[in-house]
Enzyme design. Structure first.
Site: not given
Ligand code: IPM
Ligand code: MG
Length: 355
Positions: A142, A187, A219, A243, A247
């Protein structure tokens, strides 16, 4: 106590969900005799529109000077074509780096009331889902160099030992307060940065003999999260893996709309935000789930303001709201009462009492 909170409503559903969290914080202030002062901060697409910059220095300054920051979400299709360094998300990355909040804590915990909302089989959900992803937040790909030259694009992934060590320690300490199991995810079969990550984690492990450290390739971890989530207690990983895995982990608990997060660095001034995005498709329709933001406010009280009872009061109010059968659209199921974003906030306020 008097606390000064910087408030970033941001874009899309951001303003709606933050307004509900503020209602809840105001109820806490009233019940416990605190004063919360709010300072509005512009960040993201709305700041691009207003100042031509997703996070002007003056706005970042307000955050750094606050006792903590509450954030909704940023981004939207409207700003998709702006150059990378000017995107709304860049404001968020500059905020995280500017505040020095390297440690992001994302819980994946299933609320018993929402067991049916999980896409996993009942037999898996019944084994329990309760783990935390500790994500490194201000390093890695990032924050490496990004450039496009002709038909080639480059993003640099770099980690130093000291960056890995400070997040590694948070992983071990988080596990120490829980079930003493830490899974380091990388990884290392492909990446140098991951081999360094693994070495540092093992070196640190000698200082935490009470913690059981395991390694997992990212993975495989993605697979294990859906196959056997009960095996995890604390997962520690680098920025982009965290990240993606967070999710995935949020979804098995029912809805990404329920998950809060805290980000901390060397001081108690933290950044608190739900893990979901700005959901432009449902913005302004009063259908978003504000619980991820409301629970982020609870984390702020717990981790930055040392107000554990007040944080419990918010979490208990959310639990009572779910018990009473109210659901926003994202977690709606048969036999429940559908509510909008505002009504959800009002109901949680009505269930909130001094513990
Ligand atoms: C998160 C989001 C952010 C990230 C984006 C919006 C930059 O997906 O907080 O997980 O990737 O960190
Ligand atoms: Mg995210």
């Amino acid at each position: 106590m008097v606390k000064n909170i910087a408030v970033i409503r941001g874009d899309g559903i951001g303003p709606e969900i933050v307004n509900e969290a503020i209602k809840v914080l105001d109820k806490v202030a009233q019940a416990y005799g605190h004063t919360f002062n709010y300072t509005d901060v512009d960040m993201g697409g709305c700041a691009i529109d207003k100042y031509g910059d997703p996070l002007p220095v003056s706005e970042l300054q307000k955050c750094v000077e606050s006792d903590s920051v509450l954030l909704g979400a940023v981004g939207g299709n409207k700003w998709n074509d702006v150059p990378g360094h000017m995107r709304p998300e860049k404001g968020l990355l500059r905020l995280r780096a500017g505040m020095g909040v390297y440690s992001n804590n994302r819980p994946a915990k299933i609320w018993p009331q929402l067991a049916d909302a999980s896409p996993l089989k009942k037999s898996i959900v019944e084994q329990g889902i309760d783990f935390i992803i500790v994500r490194e937040l201000i390093g890695g790909i990032y924050f490496g160099e990004h450039k496009t030259e002709g038909d080639t694009a480059v993003d640099v992934l770099r980690y130093s030992e000291s960056e890995i060590e400070r997040i590694g320690r948070i992983g071990f300490e988080t596990a120490r307060k829980r079930n003493k199991k830490l899974c380091s995810v990388e990884k290392s079969n492909v990446l140098d940065s991951s081999r360094l990550w693994k070495n540092v984690m093992h070196r640190l492990s000698a200082e935490y003999p009470d913690i059981e450290l395991s390694d997992m390739l990212v993975d495989n971890c993605a697979m294990q999260i859906v196959k056997n989530p009960a095996q995890f207690d604390v997962v520690v990983t680098e920025n982009m893996f965290g990240d993606i895995l967070s999710d995935e982990a949020s979804m098995i608990t029912g809805s990404i709309g329920m998950i809060p997060s805290s980000s901390l660095g060397a001081t108690t001034c933290g950044l608190y935000e739900p893990i979901h995005g700005s959901a432009p498709d449902i913005a302004g329709k009063d259908v978003a789930n504000p619980i991820g933001t409301i629970l982020s406010a609870a984390m702020m009280l717990r981790f930055s303001f040392d107000m554990p009872n007040e944080a419990d009061a918010i979490e208990n109010a959310v639990s009572k709201y779910l018990d009473a059968g109210y659901r926003t659209a994202d977690i709606m199921c048969e036999g429940m009462t559908l509510v909008g974003c505002k009504q959800c906030g009002d109901l949680i306020v009505s269930f909130l009492t001094k513990e």
